[in-house]
Design an enzyme around this catalytic site. Structure first.
Site, PDB file in Angstrom:
ATOM      1  N   ASP A 182       0.974  -1.186  -0.024  1.00  0.00           N
ATOM      2  CA  ASP A 182      -0.050  -0.082   0.151  1.00  0.00           C
ATOM      3  C   ASP A 182       0.913   1.273   0.212  1.00  0.00           C
ATOM      4  O   ASP A 182       1.888   1.356   0.210  1.00  0.00           O
ATOM      5  CB  ASP A 182      -0.869  -0.023   1.134  1.00  0.00           C
ATOM      6  N   TYR A 184      -0.847   8.279  -1.900  1.00  0.00           N
ATOM      7  CA  TYR A 184      -1.029   8.240  -3.479  1.00  0.00           C
ATOM      8  C   TYR A 184      -2.120   8.926  -4.009  1.00  0.00           C
ATOM      9  O   TYR A 184      -2.285   8.874  -5.431  1.00  0.00           O
ATOM     10  CB  TYR A 184      -1.222   6.606  -3.799  1.00  0.00           C
ATOM     11  N   GLY A 185      -3.277   9.127  -3.238  1.00  0.00           N
ATOM     12  CA  GLY A 185      -4.356   9.604  -3.842  1.00  0.00           C
ATOM     13  C   GLY A 185      -4.768  10.633  -4.949  1.00  0.00           C
ATOM     14  O   GLY A 185      -5.543  10.946  -5.707  1.00  0.00           O
ATOM     15  N   CYS A 213      -4.410  -1.420  -1.752  1.00  0.00           N
ATOM     16  CA  CYS A 213      -4.755  -0.216  -1.723  1.00  0.00           C
ATOM     17  C   CYS A 213      -5.711   0.044  -2.864  1.00  0.00           C
ATOM     18  O   CYS A 213      -5.610  -0.623  -4.119  1.00  0.00           O
ATOM     19  CB  CYS A 213      -3.151   0.480  -2.497  1.00  0.00           C
ATOM     20  N   ASN A 214      -6.738   0.656  -2.529  1.00  0.00           N
ATOM     21  CA  ASN A 214      -7.900   0.864  -3.469  1.00  0.00           C
ATOM     22  C   ASN A 214      -7.466   1.633  -4.869  1.00  0.00           C
ATOM     23  O   ASN A 214      -8.008   1.524  -5.771  1.00  0.00           O
ATOM     24  CB  ASN A 214      -9.063   1.532  -3.013  1.00  0.00           C
ATOM     25  N   THR A 215      -6.669   2.813  -4.735  1.00  0.00           N
ATOM     26  CA  THR A 215      -6.168   3.473  -5.735  1.00  0.00           C
ATOM     27  C   THR A 215      -5.423   2.907  -6.796  1.00  0.00           C
ATOM     28  O   THR A 215      -5.741   3.043  -7.708  1.00  0.00           O
ATOM     29  CB  THR A 215      -5.238   4.470  -4.971  1.00  0.00           C
ATOM     30  N   CYS A 218     -10.971   3.017   0.919  1.00  0.00           N
ATOM     31  CA  CYS A 218      -9.381   3.422   0.855  1.00  0.00           C
ATOM     32  C   CYS A 218      -8.977   2.427   2.019  1.00  0.00           C
ATOM     33  O   CYS A 218      -9.685   2.784   3.303  1.00  0.00           O
ATOM     34  CB  CYS A 218      -9.229   4.695   1.002  1.00  0.00           C
ATOM     35  N   THR A 219      -7.695   1.734   1.931  1.00  0.00           N
ATOM     36  CA  THR A 219      -7.530   0.855   2.936  1.00  0.00           C
ATOM     37  C   THR A 219      -7.015   1.562   4.361  1.00  0.00           C
ATOM     38  O   THR A 219      -6.778   1.057   5.465  1.00  0.00           O
ATOM     39  CB  THR A 219      -6.205  -0.224   2.545  1.00  0.00           C
TER      40      THR A 219
END
Ligand code: DGL
Length: 282
Positions: A24, A56-57, A87-89, A200-201
């Site tokens: 992540d 990162y977003g 990581c959802n992104t 988002c984690t």
């Protein structure tokens, strides 16, 4: 199906003691490690959190592809049996690239298992999705929730202030409450959100605050869903670790912060070894 072939190509071994690798932008993915350890306590884990380059977003897709390749190449230099993009992104924007890069390795993201479970369990609920700006901009959750059969209203919202707060260790108390209220009060008032995906984690670190402020909303943490999905996958495809081995937990980061060290201690408990700092060139 594809994992069955891989299991067979390992000479019909019934267990597999290689580690599960996760990564992540920082400490967010540790929420997945925690959920995975609950489901699969016998599995070895290797985790990388890129705290130096978080968040990162707000990064470009090209940068995210470059960072995720660097980290995944590093993690797959160890004997690992699965790569989990915690990581959802990255899952929204780079999962396809990673799957192509490691064709012989199962690569799982945060979104596919989540949308399927949500659509199966709550097809008619009005669902909020909170995530990073990049993940929301990608539209991936909304697209996949619809494709999976969610029929209720969907309310995506970027919450860019949450990740910096969590990385700074601000997860509870008045400061965390103010950050959450600032992002969510108006949104909750305006929309009929009955269930909220923490997309988002990092956000599960703020879950107690979110639950306290909006007690009528059902909170959905993809980490729990993904951990259960991975457990099923391990069992179905002879990837699970044997019971005779002592599972190992290894944690890497690009910047060792107090918040990261504290989160690793909480997740790994007595098993946590040293945290190793590993920085990549840019
Ligand atoms: N935890 C990550 C996610 O799930 C990334 C957060 C960030 O660095 O902005 O999207």
């Amino acid at each position: 199906m594809e994992y069955t072939e891989k299991a067979e190509s390992r000479n019909n071994r019934e267990t597999d003691d290689r580690a599960i690798a996760l990564f992540d932008s920082g400490m967010g993915g540790l929420t997945c490690v925690k959920a995975l350890r609950r489901q699969l306590p016998g599995e070895s884990i290797i985790y990388y959190g890129d705290c130096l380059r978080a968040p990162y977003g707000d990064r470009s897709v090209e940068t995210l592809k470059f960072f995720s390749r660097q980290i995944a190449d590093f993690l797959t230099s160890f004997p690992v049996k699965m790569l989990v993009v915690a990581c959802n992104t990255i899952s929204s924007l780079c999962l396809g690239n990673l799957k192509e890069r490691y064709p012989d390795l199962p690569v799982e993201g945060m979104i596919d298992m989540t949308v399927k479970t949500v659509a199966d369990t709550y097809p008619d609920r009005n669902i909020g999705i909170i995530a990073t700006s990049a993940a929301i901009k990608s539209g991936m959750y909304v697209k996949k929730l619809r494709e999976s059969g969610c029929r209720g209203e969907l309310f995506p919202l970027a919450c860019p202030s949450f990740v910096p707060a969590v990385e700074a260790g601000i997860c509870d108390g008045p400061e965390a409450e103010a950050i959450v209220r600032d992002a969510l009060d108006e949104y909750m008032e305006k929309n009929q959100v009955s269930a909220l995906i923490l997309g988002c984690t990092h956000f599960p670190f703020l879950r107690p605050v979110i639950e306290k402020l909006y007690p009528s909303v059902l909170i959905i943490d993809p980490a729990d869903i993904v951990a259960r999905g991975i457990k099923t996958m391990m069992e179905d495809h002879a990837l699970a670790a044997g019971s005779g081995e002592n599972p190992q937990q290894r944690f890497y980061t690009s910047k060792l912060t107090d918040a990261y060290a504290q989160a690793v201690r909480e997740v790994a408990a007595e098993d946590s070894g040293e945290i190793t700092v590993k920085v990549f060139d840019e």
